[in-house]
Motif scaffolding. Structure first.
Motif, short mmCIF file in Angstrom:
data_model
loop_
_atom_site.label_atom_id
_atom_site.label_comp_id
_atom_site.label_asym_id
_atom_site.label_seq_id
_atom_site.Cartn_x
_atom_site.Cartn_y
_atom_site.Cartn_z
N GLY A 1 1.60 -1.77 19.96
CA GLY A 1 1.27 -3.20 20.76
C GLY A 1 1.42 -4.40 19.41
N VAL A 2 2.19 -4.26 18.44
CA VAL A 2 2.34 -5.43 17.40
C VAL A 2 3.72 -5.82 17.36
CG1 VAL A 2 0.46 -4.69 15.95
CG2 VAL A 2 2.74 -3.52 15.72
N PHE A 3 4.70 -4.99 18.11
CA PHE A 3 6.12 -5.37 18.12
C PHE A 3 6.31 -6.76 18.79
CE2 PHE A 3 10.14 -5.35 20.59
CZ PHE A 3 11.29 -5.08 19.57
N PHE A 4 7.04 -7.75 18.26
CA PHE A 4 7.58 -8.96 18.60
C PHE A 4 9.03 -9.08 19.13
CE2 PHE A 4 8.35 -13.55 18.68
CZ PHE A 4 7.37 -13.90 19.11
N ALA A 5 10.06 -8.48 18.20
CA ALA A 5 11.32 -8.69 18.82
C ALA A 5 12.20 -7.70 17.68
CB ALA A 5 11.99 -9.98 18.38
N GLU A 6 13.29 -7.29 17.99
CA GLU A 6 14.34 -6.34 17.39
C GLU A 6 15.59 -7.36 17.11
OE1 GLU A 6 16.70 -2.19 17.62
OE2 GLU A 6 15.40 -2.71 19.23
N GLU B 1 7.09 -7.98 13.68
CA GLU B 1 5.92 -7.40 14.49
C GLU B 1 4.87 -8.26 13.98
OE1 GLU B 1 4.47 -3.77 11.77
OE2 GLU B 1 5.91 -3.19 13.10
N ILE B 2 3.84 -8.28 14.51
CA ILE B 2 2.52 -8.87 13.95
C ILE B 2 1.85 -7.92 13.00
CG2 ILE B 2 0.23 -10.07 14.84
CD1 ILE B 2 1.59 -9.69 17.76
N PRO B 3 1.48 -8.79 11.76
CA PRO B 3 0.83 -8.03 10.95
C PRO B 3 -0.57 -7.20 11.46
CG PRO B 3 1.23 -10.27 10.18
CD PRO B 3 1.55 -10.03 11.47
N TRP B 4 -0.87 -6.08 11.09
CA TRP B 4 -1.93 -5.37 11.30
C TRP B 4 -2.50 -4.54 10.21
CZ3 TRP B 4 -1.43 0.06 11.62
CH2 TRP B 4 -0.08 0.60 11.44
N VAL B 5 -3.68 -4.12 10.38
CA VAL B 5 -4.27 -3.07 10.00
C VAL B 5 -5.34 -2.01 10.76
CG1 VAL B 5 -4.87 -4.76 8.00
CG2 VAL B 5 -6.53 -4.54 9.46
N LYS C 1 -4.84 -6.80 15.03
CA LYS C 1 -3.64 -7.75 14.79
C LYS C 1 -4.20 -8.76 14.15
CE LYS C 1 -1.69 -6.39 19.17
NZ LYS C 1 -1.26 -6.80 20.48
N TYR C 2 -3.16 -9.25 13.26
CA TYR C 2 -3.62 -10.64 12.43
C TYR C 2 -2.43 -11.68 13.21
CZ TYR C 2 -6.57 -8.70 9.28
OH TYR C 2 -7.64 -7.80 8.32
N GLU C 3 -2.65 -12.88 12.45
CA GLU C 3 -1.81 -14.19 13.05
C GLU C 3 -0.50 -14.12 12.38
OE1 GLU C 3 -2.63 -16.52 15.41
OE2 GLU C 3 -4.40 -15.21 15.56
N GLY C 4 0.49 -14.59 13.03
CA GLY C 4 1.81 -14.85 12.39
C GLY C 4 2.65 -13.54 12.73
N GLN C 5 3.96 -13.61 12.43
CA GLN C 5 5.07 -12.62 12.58
C GLN C 5 5.65 -12.46 11.46
OE1 GLN C 5 5.01 -15.48 15.03
NE2 GLN C 5 3.80 -14.29 16.54
N ILE C 6 5.95 -11.37 11.09
CA ILE C 6 6.78 -10.62 9.82
C ILE C 6 8.11 -10.08 10.10
CG2 ILE C 6 6.68 -9.61 7.63
CD1 ILE C 6 3.82 -9.96 7.59
N LEU C 7 9.16 -10.44 9.51
CA LEU C 7 10.42 -9.74 9.81
C LEU C 7 10.59 -8.54 8.85
CD1 LEU C 7 13.55 -9.51 10.74
CD2 LEU C 7 13.74 -11.35 8.95
N TYR C 8 10.66 -7.45 9.20
CA TYR C 8 10.54 -6.17 8.51
C TYR C 8 12.49 -5.58 8.49
CZ TYR C 8 5.90 -6.00 8.42
OH TYR C 8 4.53 -6.15 8.32
N ILE C 9 12.91 -5.72 7.33
CA ILE C 9 14.24 -5.31 7.20
C ILE C 9 14.34 -4.06 6.42
CG2 ILE C 9 16.61 -5.93 6.31
CD1 ILE C 9 15.77 -8.73 6.70
N LEU D 1 12.13 -5.14 3.37
CA LEU D 1 12.16 -6.23 2.64
C LEU D 1 11.12 -7.21 3.81
CD1 LEU D 1 13.07 -8.49 1.00
CD2 LEU D 1 14.59 -9.21 2.68
N ILE D 2 10.18 -7.69 3.44
CA ILE D 2 9.08 -8.36 4.17
C ILE D 2 9.26 -9.90 4.27
CG2 ILE D 2 6.87 -8.95 4.66
CD1 ILE D 2 6.15 -6.10 3.33
N PHE D 3 9.66 -10.51 5.24
CA PHE D 3 9.88 -11.91 5.28
C PHE D 3 9.10 -12.55 6.61
CE2 PHE D 3 13.13 -15.40 5.34
CZ PHE D 3 13.33 -15.64 3.94
N ARG D 4 8.17 -13.60 5.97
CA ARG D 4 7.23 -14.14 7.23
C ARG D 4 8.20 -15.25 7.61
NH1 ARG D 4 2.29 -14.20 8.29
NH2 ARG D 4 1.58 -13.01 6.47
#
Length: 152
Positions: free
Chosen positions: A44-49, A63-67, A76-84, A116-119
């Motif tokens: 449930g953390v997916f935002f876009a592909e 996806e939304i950062p999570w722990v 879930k945490y605030e914001g979205q991170i692009l994972y490449i 590669l993590i990119f906020r």
């Protein structure tokens, strides 16, 4: 005498390791990365592909950062991170000038893959096409635009 001391030391060492949870890593404190887009959706953390146009990039998604919480649930945490997920170590810049100067975001992490993590900012997320500049590959230079096109 030496054998008895050795046995006592081994016993104490084993008890301290078990008592201090050395055998079970604590995953509740650090941000986790979904290994696949499917896992990101399942949690449930997916935002876009995004569909990359460079061969060095295997896949990219936001996806939304999570722990994990103490019960093993996803928080879930605030914001979205692009994972490449890339075939090689890369860097990413928002402008061509920054890329040429070597000012790139380098954030490859483990899990058997290179990420590669990119906020991303809210403005970037509102666009259907994001244009970044990737640095890396075999020649370690700026390779031009990386267009990430949001799948609808």
């Amino acid at each position: 005498m030496n054998k008895k001391i050795q046995i006592v030391l081994i016993g104490v060492s084993l008890l301290s390791m078990i008592g201090c949870n050395f055998d079970v890593p604590d995953r509740t404190r650090s941000i986790q990365t979904s290994e696949t887009i499917e896992e990101s959706k399942k949690r449930g953390v997916f935002f876009a592909e995004y569909r990359p146009n460079r061969e060095i990039i295997k896949k990219a998604w936001v996806e939304i950062p999570w722990v994990y919480d103490t019960h093993g649930n996803t928080v879930k945490y605030e914001g979205q991170i692009l994972y490449i997920n890339s075939k090689d170590s890369i860097g990413l810049s928002r402008t061509w000038e920054r890329c040429m100067n070597g000012d790139t975001s380098n954030g490859n992490i483990g899990n058997g893959e290179r990420y590669l993590i990119f906020r991303l900012t809210e403005e970037e997320l509102s666009k259907d096409t994001l244009i970044y500049y990737i640095y890396g590959g075999k020649k370690r230079k700026c390779m031009g635009e990386l267009q990430l096109i949001k799948k609808k």
